[in-house]
Scaffold this motif. Structure first.
Motif, PDB file in Angstrom:
ATOM      1  N   GLU A 130       0.823  -1.212   0.000  1.00 43.52           N
ATOM      2  CA  GLU A 130       0.000   0.000   0.000  1.00 43.52           C
ATOM      3  C   GLU A 130       0.858   1.264   0.000  1.00 43.52           C
ATOM      4  O   GLU A 130       0.528   2.248  -0.664  1.00 43.52           O
ATOM      5  N   VAL A 131       1.970   1.219   0.735  1.00 40.04           N
ATOM      6  CA  VAL A 131       2.882   2.369   0.757  1.00 40.04           C
ATOM      7  C   VAL A 131       3.477   2.595  -0.626  1.00 40.04           C
ATOM      8  O   VAL A 131       3.550   3.728  -1.116  1.00 40.04           O
ATOM      9  N   ILE A 132       3.892   1.514  -1.272  1.00 41.01           N
ATOM     10  CA  ILE A 132       4.489   1.615  -2.602  1.00 41.01           C
ATOM     11  C   ILE A 132       3.466   2.144  -3.604  1.00 41.01           C
ATOM     12  O   ILE A 132       3.777   3.000  -4.448  1.00 41.01           O
ATOM     13  N   LYS A 133       2.242   1.650  -3.525  1.00 38.80           N
ATOM     14  CA  LYS A 133       1.190   2.107  -4.429  1.00 38.80           C
ATOM     15  C   LYS A 133       0.938   3.605  -4.293  1.00 38.80           C
ATOM     16  O   LYS A 133       0.640   4.295  -5.266  1.00 38.80           O
ATOM     17  N   LYS A 134       1.074   4.115  -3.078  1.00 41.51           N
ATOM     18  CA  LYS A 134       0.843   5.540  -2.820  1.00 41.51           C
ATOM     19  C   LYS A 134       2.064   6.393  -3.129  1.00 41.51           C
ATOM     20  O   LYS A 134       2.023   7.617  -3.003  1.00 41.51           O
ATOM     21  N   ASP A 135       3.170   5.716  -3.511  1.00 41.92           N
ATOM     22  CA  ASP A 135       4.417   6.425  -3.800  1.00 41.92           C
ATOM     23  C   ASP A 135       4.891   7.198  -2.573  1.00 41.92           C
ATOM     24  O   ASP A 135       5.488   8.271  -2.678  1.00 41.92           O
ATOM     25  N   ALA A 136       4.621   6.628  -1.403  1.00 37.31           N
ATOM     26  CA  ALA A 136       4.961   7.270  -0.132  1.00 37.31           C
ATOM     27  C   ALA A 136       6.176   6.591   0.486  1.00 37.31           C
ATOM     28  O   ALA A 136       6.499   5.446   0.154  1.00 37.31           O
ATOM     29  N   PRO A 137       6.866   7.264   1.398  1.00 35.51           N
ATOM     30  CA  PRO A 137       8.005   6.634   2.073  1.00 35.51           C
ATOM     31  C   PRO A 137       7.543   5.610   3.100  1.00 35.51           C
ATOM     32  O   PRO A 137       6.452   5.741   3.679  1.00 35.51           O
TER      33      PRO A 137
END
Length: 248
Positions: A145-152
């Motif tokens: 989910e973090v990767i999908k959001k392009d978030a750290p």
């Protein structure tokens, strides 16, 4: 792009789950490391490195491969480390590597998977291993989910023990423990040669139908855990222990 290295399947399992949800291309680093292939890799999406934990850091062979390889396209880099318990302070060293490579470090996530390092610890039987993997799935999905959001990836507090393990212990561990001197085959060996094929270091040579280990082992446990006859031992440490291959 998902780039992974895996000795007994844990990191491969996690990498495939991430790729299945993100739709990203996957690259198995085994042949690239084995053949010294440092050719340029380009990705329009962030790079996601999925690797096991060796002595509270990413494997030195993966670190060295990243150091020598040229990367193009997206400059963001995520790291996902499978482990039996802890990754220590691995993130600090990964971040330094990212700075050298011109990557924008997006963080490092820990995924606790079944233990495979039978040169020192006990690996679980299949039923217990499956339960450990099932328990790990929420951690993997959270990273997805973090990767999908392009978030750290959120940072976790590092203990003093973690810092010490990743620094001093890692420096001592490799020269003292990581060698192939204790590997040998029993009479159960059928000369299939699988151990030679699964070694990412080209450290095994079949001589008169038996494997001979040279002096550049990385302790990935691929040979001893992948032997179809359980014919490989590591001194007295591995005797009577289950061999581990990711069952899912």
């Amino acid at each position: 792009m998902i780039l992974y290295f895996s000795g007994t399947g844990n990191s491969e399992f996690v990498a495939k789950r991430i790729a299945g949800e993100t739709g990203d291309e996957m690259i198995n680093l085994f042949e690239k490391i084995r053949t010294g292939d440092y050719s340029r890799i380009k990705s329009r999406t962030p790079f996601v490195f999925v690797v096991p934990t060796y002595a509270w850091q990413i494997p030195h062979i993966v670190r060295d491969w990243i150091s020598h390889t040229k990367f193009g396209g997206n400059r963001k880099a995520y790291f996902v480390m499978t482990c039996g318990d802890s990754i220590g302070n691995a993130g600090e060293y990964i971040e330094k590597l990212c700075v050298k490579k011109g990557f924008h470090y997006m963080g490092c996530a820990k995924v606790v998977m079944p233990e495979n390092y039978i040169a020192m610890f006990n690996a679980p039987e299949k039923e217990k291993a499956i339960k450990i993997i099932e328990k790990a799935l929420p951690s993997v999905d959270a990273v997805i989910e973090v990767i999908k959001k392009d978030a750290p990836i959120p940072e976790k507090k590092i203990t003093a023990v973690g810092k010490l393990s990743t620094s001093l212990v890692n420096r001592i561990f490799y020269p003292v423990f990581v060698h192939a001197k204790k590997f040998y085959t029993t009479d159960a060996c059928v000369s299939c040669g699988k151990c030679e094929k699964v070694c990412p270091m080209n450290n095994i040579e079949m001589v008169d139908g038996r494997p001979v280990w040279e002096d550049h082992c990385t302790h990935c446990m691929a040979c001893i855990c992948g032997c179809p006859e359980a014919a490989i031992e590591y001194g007295k440490k591995s005797k009577g222990k289950p061999r581990y291959q990711c069952p899912m």
